[in-house]
Design a protein around this motif. Structure first.
Motif, mmCIF file in Angstrom:
data_model
loop_
_atom_site.group_PDB
_atom_site.id
_atom_site.type_symbol
_atom_site.label_atom_id
_atom_site.label_comp_id
_atom_site.label_asym_id
_atom_site.label_seq_id
_atom_site.Cartn_x
_atom_site.Cartn_y
_atom_site.Cartn_z
ATOM 1 N N VAL A 7 9.495 7.494 2.532
ATOM 2 C CA VAL A 7 10.148 7.923 1.195
ATOM 3 C C VAL A 7 9.973 9.453 1.024
ATOM 4 N N GLY A 8 11.073 10.116 0.942
ATOM 5 C CA GLY A 8 11.057 11.619 0.723
ATOM 6 C C GLY A 8 11.040 11.737 -0.877
ATOM 7 N N ASN A 9 10.070 12.210 -1.493
ATOM 8 C CA ASN A 9 10.047 12.247 -2.894
ATOM 9 C C ASN A 9 10.333 13.467 -3.375
ATOM 10 N N LYS A 10 10.714 13.740 -4.763
ATOM 11 C CA LYS A 10 10.961 14.934 -5.366
ATOM 12 C C LYS A 10 12.181 15.297 -5.049
ATOM 13 N N CYS A 11 13.247 14.578 -5.050
ATOM 14 C CA CYS A 11 14.715 15.116 -4.865
ATOM 15 C C CYS A 11 15.258 15.615 -5.564
ATOM 16 N N ASP A 12 14.727 15.520 -7.088
ATOM 17 C CA ASP A 12 15.360 16.302 -7.822
ATOM 18 C C ASP A 12 14.835 17.850 -8.044
ATOM 19 N N CYS A 59 0.916 -1.199 -0.159
ATOM 20 C CA CYS A 59 -0.063 0.024 -0.018
ATOM 21 C C CYS A 59 1.037 1.289 0.195
ATOM 22 N N ILE A 60 0.555 2.432 -0.884
ATOM 23 C CA ILE A 60 1.137 3.601 -0.786
ATOM 24 C C ILE A 60 0.514 4.537 -0.337
ATOM 25 N N PHE A 61 0.896 5.128 0.993
ATOM 26 C CA PHE A 61 0.181 6.444 1.417
ATOM 27 C C PHE A 61 0.944 7.534 1.298
ATOM 28 N N GLY A 62 0.118 8.722 1.437
ATOM 29 C CA GLY A 62 0.744 9.997 1.633
ATOM 30 C C GLY A 62 -0.249 11.071 0.939
ATOM 31 N N SER A 63 -0.041 12.235 1.207
ATOM 32 C CA SER A 63 -0.722 13.374 0.659
ATOM 33 C C SER A 63 -1.039 13.484 -0.757
ATOM 34 N N GLY A 64 -2.043 14.158 -0.947
ATOM 35 C CA GLY A 64 -2.131 14.520 -2.353
ATOM 36 C C GLY A 64 -1.065 15.257 -2.992
ATOM 37 N N GLY A 65 -0.552 14.863 -4.516
ATOM 38 C CA GLY A 65 0.300 15.562 -5.107
ATOM 39 C C GLY A 65 1.828 15.286 -4.715
ATOM 40 N N VAL A 66 2.249 14.443 -3.770
ATOM 41 C CA VAL A 66 3.325 14.202 -3.276
ATOM 42 C C VAL A 66 4.039 13.119 -4.457
ATOM 43 N N GLY A 67 3.467 12.687 -5.210
ATOM 44 C CA GLY A 67 4.046 11.821 -6.416
ATOM 45 C C GLY A 67 3.987 10.261 -6.178
ATOM 46 N N VAL A 114 12.307 20.192 3.560
ATOM 47 C CA VAL A 114 12.488 19.127 4.604
ATOM 48 C C VAL A 114 13.973 18.542 4.337
ATOM 49 N N SER A 115 14.718 18.538 5.309
ATOM 50 C CA SER A 115 16.191 18.270 5.125
ATOM 51 C C SER A 115 16.310 16.768 4.990
ATOM 52 N N ARG A 116 17.131 15.907 4.432
ATOM 53 C CA ARG A 116 17.460 14.638 4.291
ATOM 54 C C ARG A 116 17.671 14.331 5.934
ATOM 55 N N GLU A 117 18.426 15.007 6.684
ATOM 56 C CA GLU A 117 18.570 14.532 8.141
ATOM 57 C C GLU A 117 17.243 14.342 8.884
ATOM 58 N N THR A 118 16.400 15.400 8.564
ATOM 59 C CA THR A 118 14.819 15.204 9.124
ATOM 60 C C THR A 118 14.233 14.010 8.937
ATOM 61 N N GLY A 119 14.096 13.570 7.712
ATOM 62 C CA GLY A 119 13.722 12.360 7.182
ATOM 63 C C GLY A 119 14.378 10.990 7.783
ATOM 64 N N GLN A 120 15.573 11.281 7.686
ATOM 65 C CA GLN A 120 16.476 10.048 8.492
ATOM 66 C C GLN A 120 16.176 9.916 10.053
ATOM 67 N N GLU A 121 16.057 11.086 10.740
ATOM 68 C CA GLU A 121 15.659 11.012 12.034
ATOM 69 C C GLU A 121 14.458 10.412 12.352
ATOM 70 N N LEU A 122 13.144 10.776 11.591
ATOM 71 C CA LEU A 122 11.895 9.979 11.709
ATOM 72 C C LEU A 122 12.000 8.602 11.273
ATOM 73 N N GLN A 129 6.572 20.686 3.809
ATOM 74 C CA GLN A 129 6.588 20.457 5.359
ATOM 75 C C GLN A 129 5.194 19.626 5.707
ATOM 76 N N ALA A 130 4.115 20.398 5.089
ATOM 77 C CA ALA A 130 2.731 19.729 5.436
ATOM 78 C C ALA A 130 2.695 18.264 5.225
ATOM 79 N N THR A 131 3.173 17.961 4.191
ATOM 80 C CA THR A 131 3.031 16.489 3.599
ATOM 81 C C THR A 131 4.032 15.712 4.563
ATOM 82 N N PHE A 132 4.918 16.305 4.961
ATOM 83 C CA PHE A 132 5.955 15.346 6.211
ATOM 84 C C PHE A 132 5.101 15.440 7.192
#
Length: 220
Positions: free
Chosen positions: A117-122, A7-15, A129-137, A87-90
């Motif tokens: 998954v932190g998408n749209k890294c391009d 299952c893929i979960f996340g806010s609308g528009g995150v990809g 949202v920093s990479r470190e913030t995602g890693q911490e979570l 930040q809202a999607t995070f």
């Protein structure tokens, strides 16, 4: 072959849909089309084993939140997606995680297989949202973490490969923890095996050799 529901979960528009379509079909769809529910299937080989995936791309709108409980109950693994540009999607992805943990019986079955998954890294120039913030979570949740780009296909396959490996390990652990079948020993009187005597005092006693059945007649 392992059959897994993801299952893929996340806010609308995150990809979410872009990630799934890139993984399954190998194409990028830049146009945003709100999803209600789409199911994709893909067969792949990982570590010399075949797996059949049923990937459920869920709606990001709260309008369909009642359907998510059904998805969580039947799902074997979960991809929780946010956009590094929002930040809202995070914040929202943490709500999805809490819901999964509430529904799954983690005391009995352990933590479910999850990839954050932190998408749209391009879109690095738009990052909030920093990479470190995602890693911490991810460390807090004790789960895998990857930053992806559906547009550039960065880490797209890695997300699903990692998740499948998690599910396979979890299933292997569950099988190994199951009680082993009753032991047997050789019949001292000759060939063949006999089952070990049941030591449970609440089971009914077995029939003794001298307890023979009475003969009966059959009238034709």
């Amino acid at each position: 072959m392992g059959d897994y529901k993801i299952c893929i979960f996340g806010s609308g528009g995150v990809g979410k849909s872009c990630l799934v379509i890139q993984f399954v079909q190998g194409v990028f769809t830049p146009k945003y089309d709100p999803t209600i529910e789409d199911v994709y299937t893909k067969t792949l080989e990982i570590d010399e084993k075949q797996y059949s995936l049923e990937i459920l791309d869920t709606a990001g709108s709260d309008e369909f939140s009642s359907m998510r409980d059904l998805y969580v109950n039947s799902g074997h693994g979960f991809v929780l997606v946010y956009s590094i540009t929002s930040q809202a999607t995070f914040n929202d992805v943490q709500r999805h995680y809490s819901r999964i943990i509430d529904i799954k019986d983690i005391d009995t079955h352990g933590r479910p297989a999850i990839v954050l998954v932190g998408n749209k890294c391009d879109s690095e120039n738009e990052r909030v949202v920093s990479r470190e913030t995602g890693q911490e979570l991810a460390r807090k949740w004790n789960c895998a973490f990857l930053e992806t780009s559906a547009k550039d296909r960065t880490n797209v396959s890695e997300v699903f490969y990692d998740l499948v490996r998690q599910i396979a390990r979890k299933n292997q652990t569950s099988r190994s923890s199951q009680p082993s079948p009753p032991t047997t020993k050789k019949n001292p009187s000759g060939s063949g095996k006999v089952k070990e005597r049941d030591e449970n005092p609440f089971t009914s006693p077995t029939t003794k050799p001298e307890d023979k059945k009475k003969p009966c007649c059959v009238i034709l």
